[in-house]
Structures are given as structure tokens and as C-alpha cells.
Design an enzyme around this catalytic site. Structure first.
Site, mmCIF file in Angstrom:
data_model
loop_
_atom_site.group_PDB
_atom_site.id
_atom_site.type_symbol
_atom_site.label_atom_id
_atom_site.label_comp_id
_atom_site.label_asym_id
_atom_site.label_seq_id
_atom_site.Cartn_x
_atom_site.Cartn_y
_atom_site.Cartn_z
ATOM 1 N N TRP A 61 41.166 43.696 73.552
ATOM 2 C CA TRP A 61 40.761 42.931 72.378
ATOM 3 C C TRP A 61 39.607 43.610 71.671
ATOM 4 C CZ3 TRP A 61 36.507 40.032 70.561
ATOM 5 C CH2 TRP A 61 35.375 40.053 71.393
ATOM 6 N N TYR A 67 28.270 33.653 70.289
ATOM 7 C CA TYR A 67 27.509 32.463 69.917
ATOM 8 C C TYR A 67 28.289 31.610 68.937
ATOM 9 C CZ TYR A 67 23.883 34.671 72.487
ATOM 10 O OH TYR A 67 23.194 35.259 73.506
ATOM 11 N N LYS A 102 17.840 24.206 76.093
ATOM 12 C CA LYS A 102 18.866 23.224 75.712
ATOM 13 C C LYS A 102 19.363 22.459 76.930
ATOM 14 C CE LYS A 102 21.184 25.413 71.798
ATOM 15 N NZ LYS A 102 21.213 24.443 70.710
ATOM 16 N N HIS A 131 23.770 45.151 74.905
ATOM 17 C CA HIS A 131 23.872 44.845 76.327
ATOM 18 C C HIS A 131 25.330 44.919 76.787
ATOM 19 C CE1 HIS A 131 24.091 40.315 75.187
ATOM 20 N NE2 HIS A 131 25.304 40.731 75.430
ATOM 21 N N HIS A 132 26.246 45.079 75.850
ATOM 22 C CA HIS A 132 27.627 45.352 76.224
ATOM 23 C C HIS A 132 27.838 46.837 76.460
ATOM 24 C CE1 HIS A 132 28.997 41.295 74.991
ATOM 25 N NE2 HIS A 132 28.015 41.401 74.119
ATOM 26 N N SER A 164 39.468 34.749 56.388
ATOM 27 C CA SER A 164 39.561 33.292 56.518
ATOM 28 C C SER A 164 38.241 32.700 56.980
ATOM 29 C CB SER A 164 40.668 32.950 57.517
ATOM 30 O OG SER A 164 40.507 31.643 58.004
ATOM 31 N N SER A 165 37.662 33.313 58.002
ATOM 32 C CA SER A 165 36.433 32.761 58.566
ATOM 33 C C SER A 165 35.270 32.855 57.596
ATOM 34 C CB SER A 165 36.084 33.493 59.857
ATOM 35 O OG SER A 165 37.049 33.244 60.852
ATOM 36 N N GLU A 188 29.528 36.829 67.751
ATOM 37 C CA GLU A 188 30.801 36.120 67.913
ATOM 38 C C GLU A 188 30.770 35.197 69.125
ATOM 39 O OE1 GLU A 188 33.405 35.567 66.280
ATOM 40 O OE2 GLU A 188 34.962 35.005 67.721
ATOM 41 N N HIS A 239 28.653 40.315 69.604
ATOM 42 C CA HIS A 239 27.733 39.426 70.275
ATOM 43 C C HIS A 239 27.486 38.132 69.499
ATOM 44 C CE1 HIS A 239 25.633 38.089 73.601
ATOM 45 N NE2 HIS A 239 24.856 37.490 72.718
ATOM 46 N N ARG A 250 38.109 45.794 85.887
ATOM 47 C CA ARG A 250 38.934 44.921 85.058
ATOM 48 C C ARG A 250 39.965 45.751 84.305
ATOM 49 N NH1 ARG A 250 35.040 42.870 80.132
ATOM 50 N NH2 ARG A 250 36.900 41.667 79.633
ATOM 51 N N HIS A 283 46.051 38.263 74.975
ATOM 52 C CA HIS A 283 45.403 37.083 75.534
ATOM 53 C C HIS A 283 43.983 36.963 75.001
ATOM 54 C CE1 HIS A 283 43.791 34.214 78.447
ATOM 55 N NE2 HIS A 283 42.869 35.089 78.758
ATOM 56 N N ASP A 312 34.044 15.144 51.312
ATOM 57 C CA ASP A 312 34.880 16.313 51.596
ATOM 58 C C ASP A 312 33.922 17.489 51.632
ATOM 59 O OD1 ASP A 312 37.057 18.332 51.709
ATOM 60 O OD2 ASP A 312 38.312 16.673 51.073
ATOM 61 N N THR A 346 18.364 28.999 75.519
ATOM 62 C CA THR A 346 19.578 28.426 76.106
ATOM 63 C C THR A 346 19.222 27.505 77.259
ATOM 64 O OG1 THR A 346 20.586 30.550 75.581
ATOM 65 C CG2 THR A 346 21.870 29.024 76.915
ATOM 66 N N SER A 387 25.716 17.840 72.476
ATOM 67 C CA SER A 387 24.512 17.191 71.954
ATOM 68 C C SER A 387 24.819 15.891 71.232
ATOM 69 C CB SER A 387 23.766 18.137 71.010
ATOM 70 O OG SER A 387 23.434 19.333 71.665
#
Lengths: 810, 345, 102
Positions: free
Chosen positions: A148, A266, A340, A311-312, A178-179, A264, A262, A459, A84, A113, A337, A277
Site C-alpha cells: 500500500w 491521525y 486524552k 519515524h517510518h 475526493s478527500s 494520514e 503520518h 512482514r 487489503h 447542511d 495522546t 469523547s
């Protein structure tokens, strides 16, 4: 110059909004290089994977609806939450974002393009291969079950002996490729293909957020690529990167994972911020308040996002100094943040707000992300986080930011850009229903999870005892989850009805502000009949309502046939699909038999060479100079080299971090042959000299000298490889192998990967040499030699670092 | 073009903050405000938990306040600036306001400072080295049970840790297999068990009682089944407990208990478990005082003859992938062993 | 790095050969100094400086950054600096900063 018969050259139709005839066969979709089609391919795939991930979630919630449940076994549950998470992040949200990057970004910057259309298609097919490979694990009965985030050493061969982790590793590597390829493509596109007059600060905010995201992808994926390579080598080849008994540090995996992980998050949220926006100003009929500030804060978030990863790991025992440093850094990120959010509110203030479905979802993001962001601020305090991390509190947080944030943003974008992408309107009535059911269901599903975490529910547990007070909130959460499911069904009905018999969409259904509304819905194959010069942000709005300049400024596309030149459209190509299939074969081989790996790799190389040479010497491809006066291909190579800095930086950092921690010998100073390595270093340096001579030769059209220096460079490269082969074999003879100790693992992998880069460079140079021999490498192709040179010099420069940091420093 | 604006005004009122409040109310209602649930993180029973709760409270009120401000602001803006379809406006195209930008950059920074200061203070205070008179307990996290060793007291036990109230307890955390995390919420935050690293957690429990904990880092199939109990004893009760742990086991009475001991002694049990005077296996929990524990198999079951017998007969049925194999005992044999084990006080 | 747009100023073969010469000399020096006992206390910063100099020479001349607009420089140096910072952070966090002293 002859025109290649496979190119299509179009003259813009005289009537605005006319659709060029594009066949819609299966083959045309398999070989498309059109950014709009690729966007739709991403979106459809993302939606299918999203449904799959959603079903996995619903089974999870059913299992947790009541205590001591046995709907699924512990093993299945662990597989479910692993799949998941991986699916939703990599196969749903990221490709949904990619759908918008692909379809909308070229339109927003007034391009026809992306910079590299075939590479764009390649990114998609590689992504699809990765997604299918990961989910093929269900069919083999061995899906990954390690979360994950796959913490070592639970992922070692000893504790996870099946194929699941291997599926996971190979899929993630493929998805990463790919990314990163797409990131290079979009960075060049955004920097180099903007419409005339569109300075960086006049770009739409969504394009800015896309740009930041692409840099994050290019730079954050290499660390996890390296981390996964370490894991793969531990599992397949007996190295010791995550082997505690051999001196390995289990925190290394966590650091590498979160240095990626991290940024990721963002990567997942910034596109949604960009969508909001765009949507808020459109439906408030006002410009984005403080647009420059919103842009800068996005850039700051991206940049500082590299500085908060631990921080993780507040519970991991890093010590008070590290805890404090990362705590402060994390709190600092909350500032841009918050800024914004305030700017979005100020955009609405004083506006004339039209409450379309797209706006509903955008507003949903503003409210829900505020909640998710605030729970994130709570996590930023290590003492508090020590109670909240690894509990349902953080599960609530992450779903508020990923669903309330990213997914709501994606749905806003879908409702907003659906008319442009499909030429139809989505129903607003069903849209409201979609929104409210999703909003209510989501809050019911996840708000109680804050409470569950606060009363101690950890969890990743497949069941729980009934006497802990967790029962009612879990049941409520399950009901809410099914509410989300119902909302998705409502969306599917809405989408189906729209596609079958929805009202046709005009070019500008929302009275939009940006350039995509300036062309038909959907756009013709060539996107724009004419591209006007841009004088400000919200260029289209200015064209409609701004100060009246001379009427012939390109306003309105009708009747401007006299302004256009022949528009070159990129031709379809089999190449991307072929390369992706080769990668699939190699990955399947990694799971089954090494012979398949060899075949897959050879196939990929063959397909890649054909791909690279497909348009060699096509005249339309000769000059690819863009807005920043840099050739697209050169810019792409520089971006790629930036990414490689992270790749080799991670490898070198690991080598140095592990230095001196081997439990058994030999140690570096006992085994290195410095004089010999000095010779090979000198050889590589000289090869760079030969390379610049080759470039100079091709630039002045001297074919013989070009061949001489190219061959020379390749030859010196082979000598370097020879030195390395000699060094490796002599080490092995002395008993110093990859598996011998920690030093062996880090040394052989670092220098081996570097050597692989050299080998690829040699191959590349030989291909160029052959082209020159056949008279197909002239001064016009100099840029191709130049980028090979940049690659070659970079590999040399990495060796300069390795020679000093690995061999010389005591 | 968008339609359905007739419902507009009502929608504007029934919107983000209202729903959030409903959610909150629902949650509180559902939870029955049971903040003192057995594993509550907001019911502090030690100095560590109290320090954490102090910072937790500050941050919670601040963030709730900010959420309300943003929510109310959003709602008000949506109501006030709705466009009327019959009289559409072109609003002033305001682009920004520098002073406003500065203000709402500085304001959050100040708020974060208010959060950061107690945060840093508590980090250093709670991670300070333990005092010399702290009771040292070595915690080893296994798949899927907890081992507790008291080096200064020469006591070894499993899954149920006893500590004295009012005296500092210095845990050192280590493990022979994968990463786990030690978490007893009422006694403080969690700390990972990372093989190869020695992590520490220090606290002084205040109130005698039995506290529940659970592993909080995913560690494999039975991660959900790796609970524990920490019993905080008054000092004299603790001394009694220590004495009982170190006492030689009493010979079991004739009958099922004696049969159980005999079965134990001749089965593979001895390869993994230690019962002082009987066996010295080191792979599984020390069972010398098994009967004194209140729960079984790492806190997942109460201790009765039935549950212990079921466990002994087929561990994997109760705990997926449990490393303890089923030894093919009959029901009667399992009950005998259970009776014996429960008698080990 | 000069601010001027220096695209039209191209390096000559002579420049390249001189750079290659300097690179060789510095490499030889690097290898040489590790055998000089008296330099042992400062050997690490010394080697790092020499290595950085070589790196810069290749980047500026062979990779042509000195003669390009600022765009390629930003695209490369930005990630380079960030990667270096992260590498140092990673080494510090894993407690490895003693590595240079061992």
C-alpha cells in the site's frame, strides 16, 4: 427575484419530529445533496469495501496459517496485502469516518447542511469512482502488488511493468481529490455555520476532531499527490524522479509518502477519539473531563503529526541526527495522546455508567489503543525500531491502533448514532455479542503478532519456513482473524434485524448531551425545526438539566411555528455524478488509450462548468456570509490556497533538493534565459494589477470596465503562457527535455504544473467575461470575481517564488 | 433502551485488562516462551544487538507497566461507578481539574525522558564510524539473493557470510536493483539496502555460531525467499574459511561431478555465474565455493543433491519469478551439475 | 498586521498601482543583483528577502489580507509556514542544503 423552480422551499412543520416527504427512488439517491443521505451512501460503500478488505485479510491469514503453504501464489499474496491495506485505509476507515462527518457534524453544530451540499455529493461520487477503479484491477488480472506504500523503485516501469501500479496511482489520485474537496467543505462548514452562540470552544469534541482531520487532509494529501505525479511521469513519460542512475534519490518517495502517511494515521484515528469523547460522557452522565485539554491535545497531535514522518524510515539510513530528531518528536506526540486517555478515564470516574454496546466499543478503544499506542512508543526509539520495523511487531502495532482504535471507535459511533440515522434501535443483546466476539477475536489475531515480530518474522512474506518457531502463533492469529469475521457477521444480522423490524427510536434514546438528539430520529429533511441559541458545550444537556432561563428560549421544538422562516433546502443535482464519470473516463483512458483521457478531461471540464453555474444568480445563494463574517466561498478559496501551498511547496522543495544532482547536463545556468523570464514575470505581476481593477469594477457594477480588465488579465495570462511555450520549445530544440536529466524532470514538471494553473485561471476568467457579456455578472456576483482573483494572485505569488528559487538563485 | 444489565457485574469483571492478560498468557503459552527462536530479536549475540536489547528492555518494562496501570484503572472505574438501573444517579458534573492535567502531562514527559536518554546514546554509539581494524564487507542486495564481497580479503561469495568473532565487522550496503533490508536479528537491527545510497551497519559478533537472517523490505515476488546465513567463526576457523574461499577449485572426480562441470561449462550458466577457473559471469551468485555453504537459493533450502538438482532444473518452481531461467536440463544432467556444485568446497 | 478590523478601509486604485510599481522595481532589482559580483556572498539571502517582500505585497494588497479580518490570514499563513518548514526539512534530509552554495 424569481425563485428557481428546482429549489425546494419548505416551511417547517408545526409538529416536532415530523419527517418531510423525501422520495426514495434510485434517481433521488444519485442526485441527492442532503448531507444525511450522503452520509448513508458513504457508510454503505465503506461497509462493502470493508467486507472486501476483510476477505482479503482472511485469505492472507489462511495462507499464513501454516508454514510453506501454497493456498495462494506469491504473486496473489502480494496483490492481496497491497489491496487489503489500500482498501481498509482509503475505502473503509476513511469513508466510515466520512459517514459520521456527513450525517452528524451539521447536526452537532446546529446547521441544516454543509456549506457546499453539491460539492459534498461530488466528494462522494468521486470517492466511489476511485474505489471502484482500484478494485476493477482485480477484474483485469492486474491488481497492484507493490504494497500500500509502494516504495520506489519497485514501482518503476522496469520492476512493475504491468497495469497494477497504474491502477493504484490513478485510484489514489482520485481518492485524494475526493478527500481534499470534502476537507475544504467541512472546514468552511465548521468555521462558518455554527448555531448562534456556539463559539469554537463550545463545539462538541467530535466536531473539533473533525476540524483537525480536515486540515490534515487538506495539507497532507498534496505531498502524496506530487509524489504520485512524479511516479506517473516516471512510468509514462520517462522522467527520472526515482531513477537512481540519473541521480534520483529513492528516499524522496519515502519522504513524500510519509509526509502524507503520518498525518494520514491521525486522519484515521482522530475521528474515533472524537466519537469516544462523545460516547463516554453520554453514558457516564458527566461532561468530558478536561474537554478543553482534550481539544488542545487533538490540535497539537494534528500539528505535530507533520513533524514525525521519518519515524517510518529509521532503518533507511538517514543518519543519527535525523534519527534522533524524529525519535524525540515522536515521543513528544505520545504526551497529548496519553493526556486524552487519562481524561477519558477521569470522565468515567465518578460517573453513573450505563454499559450500552456503544460504550463497550468506546471502552474497547481506550484499552486497545493504549496497547497500540504503547507499542508505538517502543517504535519511537530507533534502536528498538531497527528490530521491530518491517516485522510482525509493527503489524501488531498498526492493527491495534487501526482496528482496536479506529474500527472500535467507528463501531461505537455506529451503535451510538444508528438510532439517529435510521430511526431504529440496534439490538443490545446482539450488540454485546458483536463486541465480545470482536474483542476476543481481535486480541487472538493480533496479540500473538507482537511475539512473532519479537522472534523475527518479517512482514509482507507469503510464506515462512517451519523451523523458525513461528507456526503456533500464526495459527492462533488466523483463528482470531476468523473470529473478527464472525463478529462482523453478527453485526450484519443485528443491522438487518434492526432495519426490518427494530424498535423505533425516539429522538433522544441515550439522554444525550449534544444537539443531534434534539431532533427526530431520523431528522427531517431540514434537520431542525428551530435552532436554539447555544450557551455552552453540551448545549442540549444544558437545555434539559441546566439552569432554567426564560421558557421562550427556544427550548423544545414543539409549537414554535411562529419562530421559523422559510427554510431553503438545497436542490438535488446531476452535476456531481457527471463530473465523477468524467474523471472515471479520464482514468480509464490513462490505463488504455489517450483518446479516452482527452474525452474524459473535456467531459469533466464541461460538467464542472455546468456544475459551477447551476445556481448562478439563484437569490438564495447570493449571500453566503457565515459566522466568521466571511463568505463561504471566499473562506473555501483561502483553505484551498493553503492546500496549494503544500502542493507547490513540495514541487519546489524537490527541485531544490535535486539541484546539482543531474548526472548529465545541461545545468540551469547554462540554459536559462533570465532576461526573457524577467519579462514574463513582470507580465504576470501586471496581470494581478489588472485583476484587482476588474474586481473593483464589478464591485461598483461597471460592466464594461469589468470586461475590459477581465479580458486584460486573461490576455496577460496568455502572454505569460506564450512566453512559457516559447521557453519550452527553445529548450527542447537545444536538447533539454523532460527526459534529459533530473533537472529536466523537476523543472518542466514544476513550471508545467504552474502553467497549467495559469491556463485554468485564464479559462476561469474567460468564463466570467462571457457571463458579464451576457449581463449575468453584477455587483451581487462580486464574490465570484473575488475568489477568481484570489486564485489568480496566488498563482502569481507562486511564480514569484519560482522565479527566484528556480531561475535566479545560483 | 439498553437492556441485559443483569449480566452487568460479571461483565465488568471480565473485561479489558483480563482479556489482555489472557491474550498474553495465551501467547506465552503458545510460544512456549521460545524467546531463543532462530531469528529472535531478544537473544543478543553481538554488541549491536546487546545495545539494542538494553534499550528494548527498559522500554518494554515501562510500557507494560503503563498498560497495567491504565488497564487496572479502567477496570476499577467501571466496577466502582456502574449505574444501577433501579436507582439511577445524576453524578456531579465535574468539568476538569487543572492540577491533575498538569500532573498527567508531566508524568508521561518524565517517562519519555527516561526512554529518550538511552535511546539517543545508543543511536550515536551504534552509528559511530567503524574502527580501522574492522573487517569490511560489502553487501549487495539483489532480487532475491545476497552478494558478499570482502575487498581487503579479495573474497566474493553469496548468501552465506562468514565473520570472525570478537572483531568489528563494517558492512556497507548497496544494491543494483530495488530496496532490500539486511536483517540478522541476533546480530542486531536491520539496515536498508538503498540503491544509490551507501548505508552502513557495524557490529562485533560475540559467540561463534550460525545465525539466520532475511530480507526485511518488500522487494518483489520472492521477497519471502531472500534469506541468508551469517556464520560467526572463531578467529582461526575464520582464517581457514578465508583460505578455502581463495583456494583454486579442485578438479572434480570422474563421474557425475565431472559430467556436471562439463554441462555447466557449456551451458548458459557461465553467462551469469563465476566459478574461478571455469567462468566469470557476474549476474548471479559466485559459485566457486558453493559446496561450502549450508543452504541454497538464499537460505531457503538445505544443500543436498536432490534440492540442488531441483533448483538447477527449475528455479522458478522453488522461487517465484527467480531470475535464473530453467535451461531445459534433464533430471540426470541436473543431478550431475548438482554433484559438481556440491563438490566445490 | 494590524489588529484592528479594517474591513471598511478599502484600498484605492492608486494604492494598487503603487504596489504594482514597487513589484516591478523589486523584480528589476532582483534580476540586477545577480550580475553584481560583489553581492555574490549574500546573494541568496538578498534574493530570498526580495522575493518574500514581493510575496507579502501581493498577499497583503492584491489578495486584500491587510483589509480583512484575521481569519483569512490564519487560514493562509498557517499552511504557508508549515509548508515552508517541511520543504526546508525535506531539502535537509535529502542532503541538499548545499544546493544554494553550488
Amino acid at each position: 427575484m424569481s425563485v428557481s423552480p428546482s429549489d425546494r422551499v419548505l416551511h417547517a412543520p408545526a409538529v416536532a419530529g415530523a419527517r418531510a416527504d423525501t422520495p426514495s427512488t434510485v434517481l433521488s439517491w444519485l442526485t441527492t445533496v442532503d448531507h444525511k443521505r450522503i452520509g448513508i451512501l458513504y457508510g454503505t460503500s465503506a461497509f462493502a469495501f470493508f467486507l472486501l478488505g476483510g476477505i482479503e485479510a482472511l485469505v492472507i491469514r489462511l495462507q499464513l496459517a501454516v508454514p510453506d503453504n501454497s493456498l495462494v501464489s506469491a504473486h496473489t499474496y502480494n496483490e492481496l496485502f497491497t489491496m487489503h491495506g489500500t482498501t481498509m485505509i482509503f475505502l473503509a476507515i476513511m469513508p466510515f469516518n466520512a459517514m459520521f462527518f456527513n450525517f452528524v457534524v451539521p447536526l452537532l453544530i446546529g446547521a441544516r447542511d454543509v456549506a457546499f451540499p453539491r460539492l459534498n455529493a461530488l466528494s462522494f461520487w468521486i470517492f466511489l469512482v476511485g474505489g471502484l477503479l482500484l478494485n476493477a484491477s482485480w477484474l483485469t488480472g492486474a491488481p497492484p502488488d507493490v504494497g500500500w506504500f509502494g516504495y520506489a523503485n519497485l514501482t518503476s516501469k522496469h520492476y512493475a511493468p504491468g497495469l497494477g501500479v497504474d491502477f493504484w496511482i490513478f485510484s489514489l489520485q482520485i481518492l485524494g481529490a475526493s478527500s481534499v474537496i470534502a476537507a475544504v467543505n467541512f472546514i468552511v462548514t465548521i468555521l462558518n455555520m455554527r448555531a448562534p452562540g456556539m463559539t469554537m470552544m463550545r463545539m462538541p469534541v467530535f466536531v473539533w476532531m473533525t476540524l483537525v482531520v480536515q486540515f490534515l487532509i487538506a495539507l497532507a494529501f498534496p505531498p502524496i499527490t506530487v509524489g504520485l505525479i512524479f511516479l506517473m511521469f516516471d512510468r509514462f513519460f520517462g522522467t527520472h524522479f526515482y531513477d537512481v542512475a540519473a541521480g534520483g534519490d529513492l528516499h524522496l518517495w519515502q519522504h513524500l509518502f510519509w509526509i502524507f502517511g503520518h498525518p494520514e494515521v491521525y486522519i484515521l484515528i482522530l475521528p474515533a477519539f472524537g466519537i469516544v469523547s462523545e460516547v463516554l460522557p453520554t453514558f457516564a452522565r458527566k461532561p468530558l473531563f478536561g474537554a478543553a485539554v482534550v481539544i488542545y491535545s487533538g490540535v497539537l497531535i494534528g500539528f505535530f503529526g507533520f513533524g514525525v514522518w521519518s519515524h517510518h524510515m529509521f532503518a533507511a539510513g538517514m543518519g543519527p541526527v535525523a534519527d534522533s530528531a524524529f525519535s524525540i518528536a515522536t515521543m513528544l506526540i505520545a504526551i497529548p495522546t496519553g493526556v486524552k486517555i487519562f481524561n477519558w478515564l477521569a470522565t468515567l470516574w465518578g460517573g453513573a455508567i450505563r454499559t450500552t454496546t456503544a460504550l463497550h466499543f468506546a471502552l474497547g478503544l481506550v484499552g486497545l489503543f493504549t496497547i497500540g499506542g504503547l507499542s508505538g512508543v517502543m517504535h519511537a526509539s530507533p534502536p528498538v525500531d531497527l528490530q521491530q520495523t518491517d516485522s510482525y511487531f509493527v503489524v501488531a502495532h498498526l492493527h491495534y491502533v487501526l482496528i482496536g482504535g479506529s474500527l472500535f471507535g467507528i463501531f461505537a459511533g455506529i451503535y451510538y448514532w444508528w438510532p439517529k440515522m435510521t430511526g431504529r434501535l440496534l439490538g443490545e443483546g446482539l450488540g454485546r455479542l458483536n463486541f465480545w466476539i470482536m474483542f476476543a477475536g481481535f486480541n487472538l489475531a493480533f496479540f500473538p503478532q507482537h511475539y512473532l515480530g519479537a522472534i523475527g518474522m518479517p512482514r509482507r512474506i507469503y510464506t515462512y519456513r517451519p523451523d523458525l518457531g513461528w507456526n503456533a502463533a500464526n495459527l492462533a492469529s488466523t483463528i482470531g482473524a476468523f473470529g473478527i469475521g464472525v463478529a462482523v457477521l453478527v453485526f450484519m444480522v443485528n443491522a438487518w434485524r434492526s432495519l426490518r423490524r427494530g424498535a423505533p427510536a425516539p429522538p433522544d434514546p441515550w439522554d444525550g448531551r449534544t444537539l443531534e438528539w434534539r431532533t427526530s430520529s431520523p431528522p427531517p429533511a431540514h434537520d431542525f425545526d428551530t435552532i436554539p441559541p447555544v450557551a455552552s458545550r453540551d448545549a442540549f444537556w444544558r437545555e434539559k438539566y441546566g439552569p432554567r432561563r426564560s421558557a421562550a428560549g427556544g427550548a423544545g421544538a414543539a409549537g414554535s411555528a411562529s419562530h421559523h422562516a422559510a427554510i431553503h433546502l438545497p436542490a438535488p443535482s446531476h452535476g456531481p455524478l457527471m463530473i465523477a464519470l468524467g474523471l472515471l473516463l479520464a482514468a480509464v483512458g490513462g490505463l488504455t488509450h489517450v483518446a479516452l483521457v482527452a474525452i474524459g478531461v473535456l467531459w469533466t471540464i464541461w460538467a464542472a462548468v455546468r456544475f459551477a453555474l447551476e445556481h448562478h444568480r439563484a437569490p438564495e445563494h447570493a449571500d453566503q456570509t457565515g459566522v466568521l463574517a466571511l463568505d463561504h466561498r471566499k473562506m473555501a478559496m483561502w483553505v484551498f490556497l493553503g492546500s496549494e501551498c503544500f502542493f507547490f511547496g513540495t514541487l519546489i522543495a524537490t527541485f531544490l533538493a535535486y539541484k546539482g544532482r543531474s548526472v548529465v547536463g545541461p545545468a540551469p545556468h547554462e540554459i536559462f534565459n533570465i532576461p526573457l523570464t524577467s519579462l514574463s514575470t513582470f507580465d504576470l505581476l501586471m496581470s494581478s494589477l489588472l485583476m484587482v481593477l476588474a474586481l473593483a469594477a464589478v464591485q461598483r457594477g461597471d460592466r464594461r470596465q469589468t470586461r475590459l480588465w477581465l479580458a486584460g488579465t486573461a490576455f496577460f495570462g496568455l502572454i505569460f503562457l506564450g512566453f512559457q511555450a516559447y521557453e519550452f520549445t527553445s529548450f527542447v530544440h537545444e536538447g533539454f527535455t523532460l527526459q534529459r536529466n533530473l533537472f529536466g524532470s523537476t523543472f518542466f514538471l514544476l513550471t508545467g504544473l504552474h502553467g497549467t494553473h495559469v491556463a485554468i485561471g485564464v479559462f476561469w476568467l474567460l468564463v466570467l467575461w462571457v457571463l458579464d457579456l451576457r449581463g449575468r455578472l453584477g455587483a451581487v456576483d462580486a464574490v465570484k470575481v473575488e475568489i477568481a482573483g484570489l486564485y489568480w494572485h496566488f498563482v502569481d505569488v507562486v511564480w514569484i517564488a519560482i522565479f527566484t528559487l528556480v531561475y535566479l538563485i545560483p | 433502551m439498553p437492556s441485559g444489565l443483569a449480566r452487568g457485574t460479571l461483565e465488568a469483571a471480565v473485561d479489558v485488562p483480563t482479556k489482555a492478560t489472557c491474550g498474553l498468557a495465551l501467547t506465552l503459552g503458545l510460544g512456549g516462551c521460545a524467546w531463543d527462536a532462530p531469528m529472535s530479536t531478544v537473544a543478543a549475540r553481538s554488541d549491536l544487538a546487546r545495545d539494542i536489547l538494553h534499550v528494548y528492555s527498559i522500554i518494554t518494562w515501562i510500557t507494560v507497566g503503563i498498560a497495567l496501570v491504565v488497564g487496572v484503572g479502567l477496570a476499577w472505574v467501571l466496577v466502582r461507578f456502574r449505574d444501577r438501573p433501579d436507582a439511577p444517579r445524576m453524578p456531579a458534573q465535574t468539568r476538569g481539574h487543572t492540577l491533575l492535567e498538569i500532573s498527567w502531562t508531566i508524568a508521561p514527559a518524565i517517562v519519555l525522558l527516561v526512554i529518550a536518554i538511552p535511546t539517543i546514546q545508543v543511536i550515536f554509539r551504534t552509528q559511530a564510524a567503524p574502527t580501522r581494524d574492522a573487517l569490511e564487507v560489502r553487501v549487495l542486495g539483489h532480487q532475491w539473493w545476497w552478494e558478499f564481497r570482502y575487498p581487503t580479503l579479495e573474497v566474493v561469495t553469496a548468501n552465506e557470510m562468514h565473520v570472525p568473532a570478537g572483531r568489528a565487522v563494517a558492512l556497507t550496503l548497496d544494491g543494483p536493483d530495488v530496496i532490500h533490508s539486511f536483517w540478522v536479528p541476533m546480530l542486531g537491527g536491520k539496515r536498508d539496502v538503498v540503491p544509490g545510497r551507501l548505508n552502513r551497519l557495524t557490529f562485533t559478533a560475540e559467540t561463534p555460531g550460525e545465525y539466520r537472517g532475511q530480507c526485511a523490505e518488500f522487494c518483489g515476488a520472492s521477497h519471502a525467499n531472500m534469506g541468508m546465513r551469517v556464520v560467526v567463526d572463531a578467529p582461526d576457523a575464520f582464517a581457514r574459511w578465508v583460505a578455502a574461499q581463495k583456494a583454486e577449485p579442485v578438479e572434480p572426480a570422474a563421474g557425475p561431478a565431472a559430467d556436471g562441470k562439463a554441462i555447466f561449462a557449456r551451458s548458459a550458466c557461465v553467462g551469469c555465474h563465476t566459478i574461478r577457473g571455469v567462468s566469470s559471469g557476474a549476474l548471479g551468485p559466485d559459485l566457486t565455493t558453493f559446496g561450502s555453504r549450508h543452504t541454497l537459493a538464499a537460505g531457503i533450502l538445505p544443500v543436498t543433491v536432490e534440492t540442488v538438482a531441483a533448483w538447477v532444473k527449475d528455479p522458478s518452481a522453488l522461487k517465484p519469478d527467480a531470475k535464473m531461467p530453467a535451461l531445459g536440463l534433464t533430471d540426470e544432467q541436473a543431478r550431475a551439475v548438482a554433484t559438481y556444485l556440491i563438490g566445490l568446497k | 498586521m494590524s489588529d484592528e478590523h479594517r474591513e471598511h478601509e478599502a484600498p484605492t486604485v492608486g494604492t494598487y498601482v503603487r504596489v504594482a510599481l514597487v513589484l516591478s522595481v523589486v523584480t528589476a532589482l532582483e534580476v540586477g543583483v545577480i550580475y553584481v559580483r560583489r553581492l555574490a556572498p549574500i546573494i541568496v539571502p538578498l534574493l530570498l528577502a526580495m522575493s518574500a517582500a514581493k510575496f507579502a505585497l501581493v498577499a497583503l494588497f492584491f489578495m486584500h489580507l491587510r483589509y480583512e479580518s484575521r481569519v483569512p490570514t490564519f487560514l493562509f499563513v498557517g499552511p504557508l509556514v508549515l509548508a515552508s518548514g517541511l520543504a526546508v526539512a525535506l531539502m535537509t534530509l535529502t542532503g541538499a542544503f548545499l544546493v544554494f552554495g553550488r
